[in-house]
Design a protein around this motif. Sequence first.
Motif, PDB file in Angstrom:
ATOM      1  N   ARG A 129       0.844  -1.205   0.000  1.00 14.18           N
ATOM      2  CA  ARG A 129       0.000   0.000   0.000  1.00 14.18           C
ATOM      3  C   ARG A 129       0.875   1.249   0.000  1.00 14.18           C
ATOM      4  O   ARG A 129       1.751   1.404   0.857  1.00 14.18           O
ATOM      5  CB  ARG A 129      -0.935   0.002   1.195  1.00 14.18           C
TER       6      ARG A 129
ATOM      7  N   SER B  26       0.510   5.197   0.566  1.00 20.01           N
ATOM      8  CA  SER B  26      -0.439   6.135   1.165  1.00 20.01           C
ATOM      9  C   SER B  26       0.111   7.552   1.092  1.00 20.01           C
ATOM     10  O   SER B  26       1.094   7.874   1.764  1.00 20.01           O
ATOM     11  CB  SER B  26      -0.720   5.760   2.626  1.00 20.01           C
TER      12      SER B  26
ATOM     13  N   ASP C  75      -1.699   7.208  -3.954  1.00 22.45           N
ATOM     14  CA  ASP C  75      -2.434   6.206  -3.183  1.00 22.45           C
ATOM     15  C   ASP C  75      -2.622   5.002  -4.106  1.00 22.45           C
ATOM     16  O   ASP C  75      -3.250   5.122  -5.169  1.00 22.45           O
ATOM     17  CB  ASP C  75      -3.799   6.723  -2.730  1.00 22.45           C
TER      18      ASP C  75
ATOM     19  N   ASP D 229      -3.017   0.521  -3.980  1.00 17.30           N
ATOM     20  CA  ASP D 229      -3.012  -0.806  -3.357  1.00 17.30           C
ATOM     21  C   ASP D 229      -2.622  -1.843  -4.408  1.00 17.30           C
ATOM     22  O   ASP D 229      -3.174  -1.855  -5.516  1.00 17.30           O
ATOM     23  CB  ASP D 229      -4.398  -1.165  -2.808  1.00 17.30           C
TER      24      ASP D 229
END
Length: 370
Positions: A9, A11, A28, A30
Amino acid sequence: MVGGDVLVRFSMVQKTYDGEALVVKNLDLDIHRGEFLTLLGPSGSGKTTTLMMLAGFEVPTYGEITLNGKAINSLPPHKRNIGMVFQNYALFPHMTVAQNVAFPLEVRKVPKAEIGAKVAHALDMVQLAEFGKRRPAQLSGGQQQRVALARALVFDPELVLMDEPLGALDKQLREHMQMEIKHLHERLGITVVYVTHDQSEALTMSDRVAVFHGGVIQQIAAPDILYEQPKNAFVANFIGENNNLHGRIETIDGDRCTVVLDGGARVQATRVNVYGADMPTVLSIRPERLYIGDSPTDVTNRLTGTVVESIYLGDHLRVVMEVPGGSSLMIKMQARPNLSQPKPGDRIELSFRAEDCHAHAPLKVAAGDA
C-alpha cells in the motif's frame, strides 16, 4: 487476482529530488497479493521512481509504503524480501550461471546443503537446467534475462519487481519472453510489479495497468477497460491507436452529448469528463470502430471525407481520411476477398456509433485528473 489481500500500500506518497518539483504526487495505490500490476507511462511520468521507492533504492519524501501491513520506508532493500529484475540483467560476469542464481541465497545465509536444490529448481523454472556451469557471456540476451529472473525467484520472494526487463531484446524474443513471464506468474502465483513504457507489453501481460503521467496515476484498470473506456484524453491517446476530433459540447443528456465539430458537423458521443454546454472537447475513436461502406445498422454518426492514403496490410486495410475541419482519421478495415480498396482522392462516407466515440476534456484540462 484483483480484490484479494492487499500486499503493498502506498499512502499519500510524494517524491521530489530538488525540494520543489514532485516526481510522484500524492500516490495512493493498493497492490493485491498474486496480481500482475504494470506501471505504464512515458519517460519522466513517475513510474520508475515509484518502483524504486518500493524496492528501497529511493526513499519517499512524504507518505508511507507498507508491505504486509508493515511500514518499509526505512527498511533497506536486502531486508524487504523482494526479488528484482533489471533491464541490463546485472549478472556477475566472473560467476557461472549457477553461482549468479545462488548469490541471493548466500547473502541470506541459507544453509549450503539447501542452496544446490533451490538453484536447480529455479533454473528449471526458466528452462535453463543445463546451463548452470556457463558464464553470462556464453549466453544469448534472452538466456541472460532468464538467469536474472531465476535469481529473482530463487529465494521465494512474495513480491518481484521488474524494471523494463525486456527492453534490450529484439521484438520477436521480447514477445516470446512476455508470454514466458506471464505464464510463470500464473504458475507460481507470485505478485509482480512491472515497469514499462511499451503499452502493448502492458496490455499483453497484466491483470491491471496503472497509467502514469505527470507523477499521477491517470487511470488504473484491467487492460480491456483501459482500452475500451479510457478515463481521459491522455489515456485514450497513450493506450493503443486512437483518432481525435475537436469540437465543442452543444447539449448533454445523461451519458450522451451532442458535439459540434470544428468543421461544423454535429455528432453524438459518450460523455466521459465533460460537464457543460459550450465546453471544448476532444473526441476519441479507435480506428477499428470507424466504418467505410457497409456499416452496422445502429451507427449514429456519419461524416464525408477525402481519402488521403490507403495501405494494404494483409489482414486489414489502413485508410487515412481527411474530414471537415482538417482532422485526419485513420480507419482499420478488415481485408476480405474482392474488397474494393479506397483510393487517394476518393470522396466517401465514414460512420461510427456514439458509444464508440468518447468525449473528453482537452488534454491540458485532463492531465491532472486521476
